[in-house]
Design a protein around this motif. Structure first.
Motif, short mmCIF file in Angstrom:
data_model
loop_
_atom_site.label_atom_id
_atom_site.label_comp_id
_atom_site.label_asym_id
_atom_site.label_seq_id
_atom_site.Cartn_x
_atom_site.Cartn_y
_atom_site.Cartn_z
N GLY A 84 0.79 -1.22 0.00
CA GLY A 84 0.00 0.00 0.00
C GLY A 84 0.82 1.27 0.00
N LYS A 264 -5.64 5.19 -10.92
CA LYS A 264 -6.25 5.56 -9.66
C LYS A 264 -5.53 4.85 -8.52
N ARG A 265 -5.04 5.60 -7.57
CA ARG A 265 -4.29 5.04 -6.47
C ARG A 265 -5.24 4.48 -5.40
N LYS A 266 -4.88 3.32 -4.86
CA LYS A 266 -5.64 2.75 -3.77
C LYS A 266 -5.23 3.40 -2.47
N ARG A 267 -6.15 3.51 -1.54
CA ARG A 267 -5.79 4.05 -0.24
C ARG A 267 -5.23 2.92 0.62
N ALA A 269 -4.74 0.37 3.73
CA ALA A 269 -5.74 -0.32 4.55
C ALA A 269 -5.94 0.43 5.87
N THR A 270 -7.19 0.42 6.36
CA THR A 270 -7.55 1.13 7.58
C THR A 270 -7.71 0.14 8.72
N ASN A 331 -8.95 -3.10 3.50
CA ASN A 331 -8.58 -2.31 2.33
C ASN A 331 -9.80 -1.57 1.80
N GLU A 332 -9.63 -0.86 0.68
CA GLU A 332 -10.72 -0.03 0.17
C GLU A 332 -11.93 -0.83 -0.30
N LYS A 333 -11.72 -2.16 -0.51
CA LYS A 333 -12.84 -3.03 -0.87
C LYS A 333 -13.48 -3.69 0.35
N GLY A 334 -12.98 -3.36 1.54
CA GLY A 334 -13.51 -3.95 2.75
C GLY A 334 -13.01 -5.36 3.01
#
Length: 351
Positions: A84, A264-267, A269-270, A331-334
């Motif tokens: 990431g 497009k950049r991925k953010r 993981a949260t 991640n951005e896809k959950g």
């Protein structure tokens, strides 16, 4: 002199315009790379040696360079899918490959003490934003297409560079050409621009004297890098770590366009703050990631937990079946990812 190197390429110590630090011309074997055959030359350059020793080569674009920090950052989708983040590149490493902002390059990785990806030498410049990156010899084929023979690219890819017949038209076998290269998902090098040049021509080095940023850069093929312990190609079909199909290439092997949304950049993981545990289900050394079998996570998100290699520092922690405790990030896809991983001696607690 490098054995037969001077006979093969005409210049010892250089890789046909591939950058001043790309190989040293030593011990290249009696044949050198003069005929471009599959087995020509018994020696290899620094990049080929690294790949032969099990290191993985990556492809990406130098997105920016900051003079005040004396470093830049490489946009590489393969590395981004692992950790990431972009790849840190020190000025000296970039300068050694004559790289400029916006150039597509091949590079190797090492990891900082904090687990951050950094580019290491040698770097091979594939596409130059200020003109052409490489020099080689055109090889005509009866069917109309052609190849460019170039020791620098052959050292990495193990093959000549493909030239589509619409680009090969008008060239004669044996002519010296300058060219740029893109890379397909199966790590096949394809010429994106070819032009006649004098044998004395050399590529103009990239400019790192000012702070610069490029927009809509290409992050390279998403295929797990090239080489690695099995010394094979990447997965070759552009699939990301979750099995989703990555961006493809046009029929000419060129990179996807900005209109495709490929840049497009991925953010990152949260973190969720949740602590879970499970057993390592699998780990791919070449791609540097694996999956953890965790019933609690699977019940909640319907998937195994993805884990990146820099979270498993001890090689013993990468052996399937080891019990791990970890924090969950999404991640951005959950989808669940493991961070702050610890190996445990049993299901009861941390070792």
């Amino acid at each position: 002199k490098g054995g037969g190197w001077d006979k093969g390429m005409g210049k010892g110590g250089k890789w046909g315009g591939g950058g001043p630090m790309w190989g040293d011309g030593k011990g290249m074997g009696k044949k050198g790379f003069g005929k471009g055959g599959k087995d020509d030359g018994k020696g290899v350059g620094k990049a080929g040696q690294k790949i032969a020793m099990g290191e993985t080569a990556y492809c990406g674009t130098l997105r920016c360079f900051y003079t005040e920090k004396n470093c830049g950052y490489i946009s590489c989708d393969d590395v981004w899918n692992q950790v990431g983040s972009e790849v840190y590149a020190f000025h000296k490493v970039l300068e050694g490959g004559a790289v400029g902002v916006g150039d597509l390059i091949i590079f190797f990785l090492h990891w900082s003490s904090r687990g951050q990806p950094q580019a290491s030498s040698p770097i091979l410049r594939l596409t130059a934003s200020n003109g052409f990156a490489l020099k080689g010899t055109f090889k005509a084929q009866e069917s109309g297409y052609g190849f460019v023979q170039c020791a620098a690219t052959k050292d990495v890819f193990g093959r000549d560079v493909y030239v589509h017949k619409t680009q090969a038209e008008g060239f004669v076998h044996g002519q010296t050409v300058r060219f740029n290269v893109s890379v397909k998902g199966d790590w096949m090098p394809i010429a994106t621009a070819v032009e006649l040049c004098d044998e004395a021509w050399e590529p103009l080095p990239g400019d790192l004297s000012t702070t610069q940023e490029a927009q809509n850069v290409y992050g390279g093929p998403t295929s797990g890098g090239y080489g690695g312990k099995d010394k094979g190609k990447g997965k070759g079909k552009g699939y990301d770590a979750w099995g989703g199909k990555g961006k493809g290439f046009d029929p000419w092997g060129g990179p996807p366009s900005a209109a495709d949304g490929a840049f497009k950049r991925k953010r990152p993981a949260t973190t969720t703050g949740e602590i879970m545990s499970g057993t390592l289900k699998s780990f791919n050394d070449r791609n540097n990631w694996g999956f953890i079998d965790c019933e609690e996570a699977r019940n909640k998100w319907g998937k195994d937990v993805w884990v990146v290699g820099h979270n498993l520092v001890d090689p013993q922690h990468r052996v399937p079946g080891v019990w791990l405790q970890f924090e969950i990030a999404l991640n951005e896809k959950g989808q669940p990812q493991a961070i702050n991983v610890n190996a445990t001696s049993s299901m009861g607690g941390v070792a």
